[in-house]
Write an enzyme that holds these catalytic residues in place. Structure first.
Site, PDB file in Angstrom:
ATOM      1  N   GLY A 160      -8.009  -0.875  15.172  1.00 35.40           N
ATOM      2  CA  GLY A 160      -6.560  -0.833  15.340  1.00 35.40           C
ATOM      3  C   GLY A 160      -5.936  -1.709  14.280  1.00 35.40           C
ATOM      4  O   GLY A 160      -6.512  -1.930  13.224  1.00 35.40           O
ATOM      5  N   THR A 208       0.846  -1.201   0.000  1.00 36.20           N
ATOM      6  CA  THR A 208       0.000   0.000   0.000  1.00 36.20           C
ATOM      7  C   THR A 208       0.881   1.251   0.000  1.00 36.20           C
ATOM      8  O   THR A 208       1.825   1.343   0.779  1.00 36.20           O
ATOM      9  CB  THR A 208      -0.909   0.002   1.241  1.00 36.20           C
ATOM     10  OG1 THR A 208      -1.591  -1.245   1.278  1.00 36.20           O
ATOM     11  CG2 THR A 208      -1.919   1.121   1.181  1.00 36.20           C
ATOM     12  N   LYS A 266      -6.664   0.848  -2.281  1.00 37.00           N
ATOM     13  CA  LYS A 266      -6.521   0.275  -0.943  1.00 37.00           C
ATOM     14  C   LYS A 266      -6.749   1.335   0.146  1.00 37.00           C
ATOM     15  O   LYS A 266      -7.483   1.099   1.111  1.00 37.00           O
ATOM     16  CB  LYS A 266      -5.134  -0.351  -0.803  1.00 37.00           C
ATOM     17  CG  LYS A 266      -4.792  -0.899   0.558  1.00 37.00           C
ATOM     18  CD  LYS A 266      -5.610  -2.132   0.888  1.00 37.00           C
ATOM     19  CE  LYS A 266      -5.211  -2.672   2.251  1.00 37.00           C
ATOM     20  NZ  LYS A 266      -3.896  -3.263   2.305  1.00 37.00           N
ATOM     21  N   CYS A 274      -3.131  -1.938   9.539  1.00 42.17           N
ATOM     22  CA  CYS A 274      -3.602  -1.356   8.269  1.00 42.17           C
ATOM     23  C   CYS A 274      -4.550  -0.167   8.415  1.00 42.17           C
ATOM     24  O   CYS A 274      -4.276   0.907   7.915  1.00 42.17           O
ATOM     25  CB  CYS A 274      -4.274  -2.434   7.434  1.00 42.17           C
ATOM     26  SG  CYS A 274      -3.079  -3.511   6.640  1.00 42.17           S
TER      27      CYS A 274
HETATM   28  C1  UDX Z   1      -8.056  -4.416   7.171  1.00 44.88           C
HETATM   29  C2  UDX Z   1      -9.041  -4.469   5.985  1.00 44.88           C
HETATM   30  O1  UDX Z   1     -10.266  -5.077   6.407  1.00 44.88           O
HETATM   31  C3  UDX Z   1      -8.439  -5.248   4.827  1.00 44.88           C
HETATM   32  O2  UDX Z   1      -9.330  -5.238   3.721  1.00 44.88           O
HETATM   33  C4  UDX Z   1      -7.126  -4.620   4.452  1.00 44.88           C
HETATM   34  O3  UDX Z   1      -6.500  -5.349   3.416  1.00 44.88           O
HETATM   35  C5  UDX Z   1      -6.194  -4.555   5.657  1.00 44.88           C
HETATM   36  O4  UDX Z   1      -6.836  -3.857   6.724  1.00 44.88           O
HETATM   37  P1  UDX Z   1      -7.367  -6.064   9.125  1.00 44.88           P
HETATM   38  O5  UDX Z   1      -6.440  -5.007   9.619  1.00 44.88           O
HETATM   39  O6  UDX Z   1      -6.880  -7.472   9.094  1.00 44.88           O
HETATM   40  O7  UDX Z   1      -7.859  -5.745   7.638  1.00 44.88           O
HETATM   41  O8  UDX Z   1      -8.637  -6.043  10.078  1.00 44.88           O
HETATM   42  P2  UDX Z   1     -10.212  -5.760  10.047  1.00 44.88           P
HETATM   43  O9  UDX Z   1     -10.892  -7.047  10.215  1.00 44.88           O
HETATM   44  O10 UDX Z   1     -10.646  -4.875   8.943  1.00 44.88           O
HETATM   45  O11 UDX Z   1     -10.323  -4.959  11.429  1.00 44.88           O
HETATM   46  C6  UDX Z   1      -9.600  -3.749  11.638  1.00 44.88           C
HETATM   47  C7  UDX Z   1      -9.913  -3.173  12.991  1.00 44.88           C
HETATM   48  O12 UDX Z   1     -11.246  -2.689  13.055  1.00 44.88           O
HETATM   49  C8  UDX Z   1      -9.796  -4.165  14.151  1.00 44.88           C
HETATM   50  O13 UDX Z   1      -9.227  -3.503  15.261  1.00 44.88           O
HETATM   51  C9  UDX Z   1     -11.207  -4.582  14.417  1.00 44.88           C
HETATM   52  O14 UDX Z   1     -11.416  -5.011  15.737  1.00 44.88           O
HETATM   53  C10 UDX Z   1     -11.957  -3.283  14.115  1.00 44.88           C
HETATM   54  N1  UDX Z   1     -13.329  -3.489  13.666  1.00 44.88           N
HETATM   55  C11 UDX Z   1     -13.571  -4.177  12.510  1.00 44.88           C
HETATM   56  C12 UDX Z   1     -14.382  -2.949  14.382  1.00 44.88           C
HETATM   57  O15 UDX Z   1     -14.182  -2.318  15.428  1.00 44.88           O
HETATM   58  N2  UDX Z   1     -15.660  -3.123  13.917  1.00 44.88           N
HETATM   59  C13 UDX Z   1     -15.924  -3.811  12.780  1.00 44.88           C
HETATM   60  O16 UDX Z   1     -17.099  -3.940  12.437  1.00 44.88           O
HETATM   61  C14 UDX Z   1     -14.850  -4.350  12.046  1.00 44.88           C
END
Ligand code: UDX
Length: 439
Positions: free
Chosen positions: A263, A122, A210, A266
């Site tokens: 958190g 990214t 992204k 990403c």
């Molecule tokens: C994210 C994107 O979803 C993904 O498409 C990208 O490629 C990389 O970043 P990831 O960091 O693995 O993926 O986690 P994700 O499942 O999206 O959750 C990110 C954060 O948001 C976590 O801390 C999670 O607990 C929080 N979250 C997620 C929420 O608080 N509520 C939600 O409904 C979803």
């Protein structure tokens, strides 16, 4: 096909294993000899569901190999996927692109024949032309080395599924219809054949994809968390509200789980990076709502600290607080920008004695926060606690019986910041439970 994957961290190691799964011969390249040695034995240097199995299968079959040698990688194939890290620069929202430019600078002098470099990392929009210029100036094959942009949208804990069966495939080219497009269509042939929507576009759009996607996801989470603040003032229930909104197909319930905020490695980084780049381009006004999403997110962590002080009094010195969760979300051992650890650290700084437990992330947490106490067993972690905080939504926590736990705590008080505990059951077992955004 034969292909090289440059950078074997989360993204690269997963991509390499999945490309082997698709039937290709893959060589993973990384400058870290320890990481390469581990991967070569079929083990991932981090926890990701099913990844060890894929690595073991394909290193054993010989379809997947790893090396630290750029010469070996350059001799192996003429398709290079680049998945090195682009972390946030300390003290600013901008990306640190040194690993990306470093990797391409090291590789380019070995490119003596037509090749395709498909970047998955990214980046801020506008990076592709700079990389192309670097390659043109330093690769012996010059213009015959094509740059393609192929952003990756995998989520930790479902990384393999997201790579093999993505929601969409994005390919960005300077000029469409060149050899690079043919090569990448061939590499992804099984994914395309299974009906994955594919968008072929220009470099800038692919680069933005992204950051824009993660900014939207972050804003969606912050939207429902902002609603949680309004719910707290009005006595409404944010979970019910999310369900009601989510039934509207234009809104959708997925990715709208209220709680402690987002958190990880990403979302926070990509949101900050997207804002910084838009501002640098003179589009600062366009990202005002994204700055607000950041503020809402920071307030979620503070809210949990405030709830702890409401329950235990403002002077936390000597109070024992148990924190369920260290990973930034369930299903991973990743603690980058983990809301759970941020809250644990803040409470420790206020004088509390904080004991953290997590099914996967304790080793990583111990290294980053040696000042905290740790326990392997979530039930034992509650012994003598004045307050229990549920900060990462591991199902193993929600499955524990609150009855015996109440007897182990000094005072059976809990804060369910993720909203996944059965609060009725906990209250019936004698606990006082506070849940942000819920009555
Ligand atoms: C994210 C994107 O979803 C993904 O498409 C990208 O490629 C990389 O970043 P990831 O960091 O693995 O993926 O986690 P994700 O499942 O999206 O959750 C990110 C954060 O948001 C976590 O801390 C999670 O607990 C929080 N979250 C997620 C929420 O608080 N509520 C939600 O409904 C979803």
């Amino acid at each position: 096909m034969k292909m090289t994957v440059v950078g074997c961290g989360y993204l690269g190691a997963t991509h390499a294993a999945c490309m082997a799964e698709l039937g290709h011969e893959v060589l993973g390249l990384d400058s870290d000899p320890d990481r390469i040695a581990l991967l070569a034995t079929g083990k991932a240097p981090f926890y990701e569901r099913d990844l060890d199995g894929l690595l073991a299968e394909h290193t054993a079959s010989g379809r997947l190999k790893f090396t630290t040698s750029v010469e070996e990688a350059a001799a192996f194939a003429d398709l290079y996927f680049v998945g090195v890290g682009t972390p946030q620069q300390p003290g600013s929202g901008s990306y640190d692109l040194s690993q990306l430019f470093g990797a391409v600078r090291t590789l380019a002098p070995h490119l003596t024949a037509p090749a395709v470099i498909a970047v998955k990392s990214t980046v801020p929009v506008g990076t592709a032309p700079q990389l192309a210029e670097l390659v043109r100036a330093t690769a012996p094959a010059g213009d015959l080395v094509e740059i393609a942009w192929n952003p990756e949208f995998l989520r930790e804990s479902s990384a393999i599924e997201d790579t093999l069966r993505p929601d969409r495939l994005v390919l960005g080219f300077d000029t469409p219809g060149t050899r690079a497009e043919t090569v990448l269509r061939q590499a992804y042939a099984p994914v395309i054949a299974s009906g994955t929507p594919m968008i072929v576009t220009d470099w800038a759009t692919a680069e933005l994809a992204k950051g824009a996607a993660n900014s939207f996801l972050a804003a969606k989470i912050s939207f429902i968390n902002a609603m949680a603040e309004v719910c707290e003032k009005s006595g409404a229930n944010v979970s019910g509200l999310a369900d009601i909104l989510g039934h509207d197909v234009r809104i959708g319930r997925r990715g709208m789980q209220p709680g402690i905020g987002f958190g990880g490695g990403c979302l926070p980084k990509d949101l900050g990076g997207f804002i910084a780049r838009a501002e640098a381009l003179g589009a600062g006004e366009a990202v005002g709502m994204l700055r607000e999403a950041e503020s809402v997110n920071a307030r979620r962590r503070r809210r949990v600290v405030d709830l702890a002080r409401e329950e235990l009094g403002t002077d936390l010195r000597g109070k024992r607080i148990t924190v369920w969760g260290a990973a930034f979300k369930a299903g991973t051992d990743d603690i980058r920008d983990s809301p759970a650890l941020a809250v644990a650290g803040a409470l420790h700084a206020l004088g509390a004695r904080v004991t953290v437990t997590d099914p996967q992330a304790l080793d990583n947490a111990r290294k980053l926060h040696p000042e905290l106490d740790y326990a392997e067993d979530p039930a034992a972690a509650v012994d003598g606690a004045d307050l229990l905080l549920h900060l990462t939504e591991w199902p193993a926590f929600a499955h524990l019986d609150p009855g015996p736990l109440a007897a182990r705590a000094r005072t059976p008080k809990a804060v369910d910041a993720r909203g996944t505990l059965d609060t009725g059951r906990w209250r019936a077992a004698g606990w006082t439970v506070r849940a942000p955004g819920r009555p």
